[in-house]
Write a protein that holds these residues in place. Structure first.
Motif, mmCIF file in Angstrom:
data_model
loop_
_atom_site.group_PDB
_atom_site.id
_atom_site.type_symbol
_atom_site.label_atom_id
_atom_site.label_comp_id
_atom_site.label_asym_id
_atom_site.label_seq_id
_atom_site.Cartn_x
_atom_site.Cartn_y
_atom_site.Cartn_z
ATOM 1 N N LYS A 1 0.783 -1.359 0.039
ATOM 2 C CA LYS A 1 0.041 -0.155 -0.067
ATOM 3 C C LYS A 1 0.819 1.327 0.175
ATOM 4 O O LYS A 1 1.726 1.544 0.833
ATOM 5 N N LEU A 2 0.517 2.230 -0.939
ATOM 6 C CA LEU A 2 1.323 3.439 -1.022
ATOM 7 C C LEU A 2 0.310 4.655 -1.072
ATOM 8 O O LEU A 2 -1.055 4.677 -1.134
ATOM 9 N N SER A 3 0.815 5.720 -0.622
ATOM 10 C CA SER A 3 0.139 6.853 -0.808
ATOM 11 C C SER A 3 0.882 7.780 -1.774
ATOM 12 O O SER A 3 1.739 7.919 -1.909
ATOM 13 N N ILE A 4 -0.090 8.227 -2.582
ATOM 14 C CA ILE A 4 0.410 8.912 -3.812
ATOM 15 C C ILE A 4 -0.279 10.425 -3.787
ATOM 16 O O ILE A 4 -1.591 10.623 -3.478
ATOM 17 N N ARG A 5 0.430 11.293 -3.883
ATOM 18 C CA ARG A 5 0.002 12.884 -4.096
ATOM 19 C C ARG A 5 0.489 13.329 -5.295
ATOM 20 O O ARG A 5 1.500 13.320 -5.902
ATOM 21 N N GLN B 1 -4.326 13.420 -3.447
ATOM 22 C CA GLN B 1 -3.794 12.281 -3.309
ATOM 23 C C GLN B 1 -4.752 11.137 -3.302
ATOM 24 O O GLN B 1 -5.962 11.255 -3.467
ATOM 25 N N GLU B 2 -4.205 10.107 -3.215
ATOM 26 C CA GLU B 2 -5.142 8.751 -3.228
ATOM 27 C C GLU B 2 -4.249 7.569 -2.461
ATOM 28 O O GLU B 2 -2.971 7.623 -2.651
ATOM 29 N N ALA B 3 -4.773 6.446 -1.884
ATOM 30 C CA ALA B 3 -4.175 5.555 -1.458
ATOM 31 C C ALA B 3 -4.302 4.469 -2.507
ATOM 32 O O ALA B 3 -5.516 4.031 -3.180
ATOM 33 N N GLN C 1 -3.160 0.368 -3.856
ATOM 34 C CA GLN C 1 -2.395 -1.014 -3.750
ATOM 35 C C GLN C 1 -1.825 -1.484 -4.883
ATOM 36 O O GLN C 1 -2.421 -1.263 -5.854
ATOM 37 N N ASP D 1 8.977 9.461 -0.359
ATOM 38 C CA ASP D 1 9.159 10.139 1.114
ATOM 39 C C ASP D 1 9.911 11.492 1.088
ATOM 40 O O ASP D 1 10.908 11.491 1.917
ATOM 41 N N GLY E 1 4.139 1.315 2.537
ATOM 42 C CA GLY E 1 3.586 2.842 2.967
ATOM 43 C C GLY E 1 4.460 4.082 2.686
ATOM 44 O O GLY E 1 4.315 5.067 3.418
ATOM 45 N N GLU F 1 5.358 7.299 0.519
ATOM 46 C CA GLU F 1 4.456 8.605 0.004
ATOM 47 C C GLU F 1 5.368 8.871 -1.312
ATOM 48 O O GLU F 1 6.431 9.246 -1.389
#
Length: 83
Positions: free
Chosen positions: A2-6, A19-21, A23, A58, A71, A73
């Motif tokens: 799972k990643l957070s994309i901005r 942003q979105e999370a 998989q 990150d 995890g 970003e």
């Protein structure tokens, strides 16, 4: 993983989200970009290989060979952004 994309500036405006999370099975920034491109539509247009797009993982500038981790970003933005 799972990643957070901005998304920033014109990319954020074009996609209509900041942003979105996600998989993903992508191991690198380049593979993640390919997954996003495969969505088509605005993603394919705004993140196209011919367009200048900067990436940070990150909050550290990276190229497309950078490895991703659970995890992380990931931020996509055009080369020049306003304050």
């Amino acid at each position: 993983m799972k990643l957070s994309i901005r998304y920033f500036a014109s990319i954020r405006e074009g996609l209509g989200l900041g942003q979105e999370a996600v998989q993903t099975e992508a191991a690198t920034v380049g593979a993640l970009r390919d997954e996003l491109l495969a969505r088509g539509g605005a993603y394919a247009e705004l993140l196209a290989r011919g367009r200048a797009v900067r990436v940070a993982v990150d909050q550290q500038m990276q190229d497309e060979t950078a490895a991703l981790h659970e995890g992380a970003e990931v931020a996509f933005f055009p080369p020049v952004t306003g304050g």
